[in-house]
Design a protein around this motif. Structure first.
Motif, short mmCIF file in Angstrom:
data_model
loop_
_atom_site.label_atom_id
_atom_site.label_comp_id
_atom_site.label_asym_id
_atom_site.label_seq_id
_atom_site.Cartn_x
_atom_site.Cartn_y
_atom_site.Cartn_z
N LEU A 135 130.55 76.31 52.56
CA LEU A 135 129.62 76.88 51.57
C LEU A 135 128.76 77.98 52.17
CD1 LEU A 135 128.08 73.81 49.71
CD2 LEU A 135 129.72 75.45 48.81
N GLU A 136 128.47 77.83 53.46
CA GLU A 136 127.55 78.76 54.11
C GLU A 136 128.02 80.21 53.95
OE1 GLU A 136 126.61 77.75 58.17
OE2 GLU A 136 124.92 79.16 58.19
N HIS A 137 129.33 80.40 53.99
CA HIS A 137 129.85 81.77 53.89
C HIS A 137 130.64 81.98 52.59
CE1 HIS A 137 128.42 82.19 57.92
NE2 HIS A 137 129.08 81.11 58.28
N SER A 138 130.29 81.20 51.58
CA SER A 138 131.00 81.33 50.31
C SER A 138 130.31 82.37 49.42
CB SER A 138 131.02 79.99 49.59
OG SER A 138 129.74 79.73 49.07
N SER A 139 130.95 82.67 48.30
CA SER A 139 130.36 83.65 47.39
C SER A 139 129.55 82.96 46.29
CB SER A 139 131.46 84.51 46.78
OG SER A 139 132.40 83.66 46.16
N LEU A 140 129.32 81.66 46.43
CA LEU A 140 128.53 80.95 45.41
C LEU A 140 127.07 81.43 45.44
CD1 LEU A 140 129.65 77.20 45.75
CD2 LEU A 140 130.47 78.93 44.14
N THR A 141 126.40 81.33 44.30
CA THR A 141 124.98 81.70 44.26
C THR A 141 124.18 80.61 44.96
OG1 THR A 141 124.55 80.51 42.22
CG2 THR A 141 125.30 82.80 41.99
N PRO A 142 122.94 80.93 45.41
CA PRO A 142 122.10 79.91 46.07
C PRO A 142 121.93 78.68 45.19
CG PRO A 142 121.11 82.08 46.32
CD PRO A 142 122.30 82.26 45.43
N ARG A 143 121.75 78.92 43.89
CA ARG A 143 121.57 77.79 42.96
C ARG A 143 122.81 76.89 42.92
NH1 ARG A 143 117.83 77.00 38.74
NH2 ARG A 143 116.84 78.96 39.32
N GLU A 144 123.98 77.51 42.94
CA GLU A 144 125.23 76.73 42.92
C GLU A 144 125.38 75.94 44.22
OE1 GLU A 144 128.08 79.46 40.03
OE2 GLU A 144 127.84 80.05 42.13
N ILE A 145 125.04 76.57 45.32
CA ILE A 145 125.12 75.89 46.62
C ILE A 145 124.18 74.68 46.61
CG2 ILE A 145 124.58 76.10 49.10
CD1 ILE A 145 125.59 78.97 48.97
N ALA A 146 122.97 74.90 46.10
CA ALA A 146 121.98 73.82 46.06
C ALA A 146 122.50 72.65 45.24
CB ALA A 146 120.66 74.33 45.49
#
Ligand SMILES: [Fe+2]
Length: 156
Positions: free
Chosen positions: A99-110
């Motif tokens: 996830l750290e280097h994914s293209s997901l938004t911060p909210r999605e990562i959270a």
């Protein structure tokens, strides 16, 4: 409670403290108030949940769990789920790292990490309130001796 169970319990307290720290950072991530340092700290904490200590902890719990299943203790479904959780957490840990280097938004990562922390808390709850008390009640002294011989102690 048996001394070895107390040791496992103590580890849970350490993990819970790490997860609490993560919660604070997740709040920031969701509110878009998270800077690069926060993000880095979040992933460092996540990583610390999956080191050697975690692997040894799960191995020790599995020693107890497998012996417990040979006793006449009532087989609780949540005790059976624990093995699946242990395997699942190792798999999830690898996915979370990406996830750290994914293209997901911060909210999605959270959201993904939060979901994982909820599962982790549920798992601790099953162990502390169902599994440990059953093990404490049903395992004999000789079974504890057997466990102790294979016990993985933390590296200092
Ligand atoms: Fe545990």
């Amino acid at each position: 409670m048996h001394r070895l169970l107390e040791e496992l319990h103590h580890y849970h307290q350490t993990i819970s403290a790490t997860i609490d720290q993560m919660k604070n950072l997740l709040g920031k991530l969701k509110g878009d108030a998270c800077d690069a340092a926060d993000r880095q700290q979040l992933f460092a904490l996540l990583e610390s949940l999956h080191g050697d200590a975690e692997t040894r902890h799960h191995q020790n719990e599995e020693l107890i769990r497998r012996l417990l299943l040979t006793t006449r203790a009532p087989v609780h479904p949540r005790v059976l789920d624990i093995e699946r959780d242990h395997q699942g957490f190792a798999r999830i840990a690898k996915q979370l790292k990406t996830l750290e280097h994914s293209s997901l938004t911060p909210r999605e990562i959270a959201t993904v990490i939060e979901d994982y922390t909820h599962k982790y808390y549920d798992h601790l709850d099953s162990e502390e309130n169902i599994f440990f008390p059953l093990a404490d009640k049903w395992l004999s002294d000789s079974q504890w001796q057997e466990i102790k011989q294979q016990w993985q102690t933390p590296k200092s």
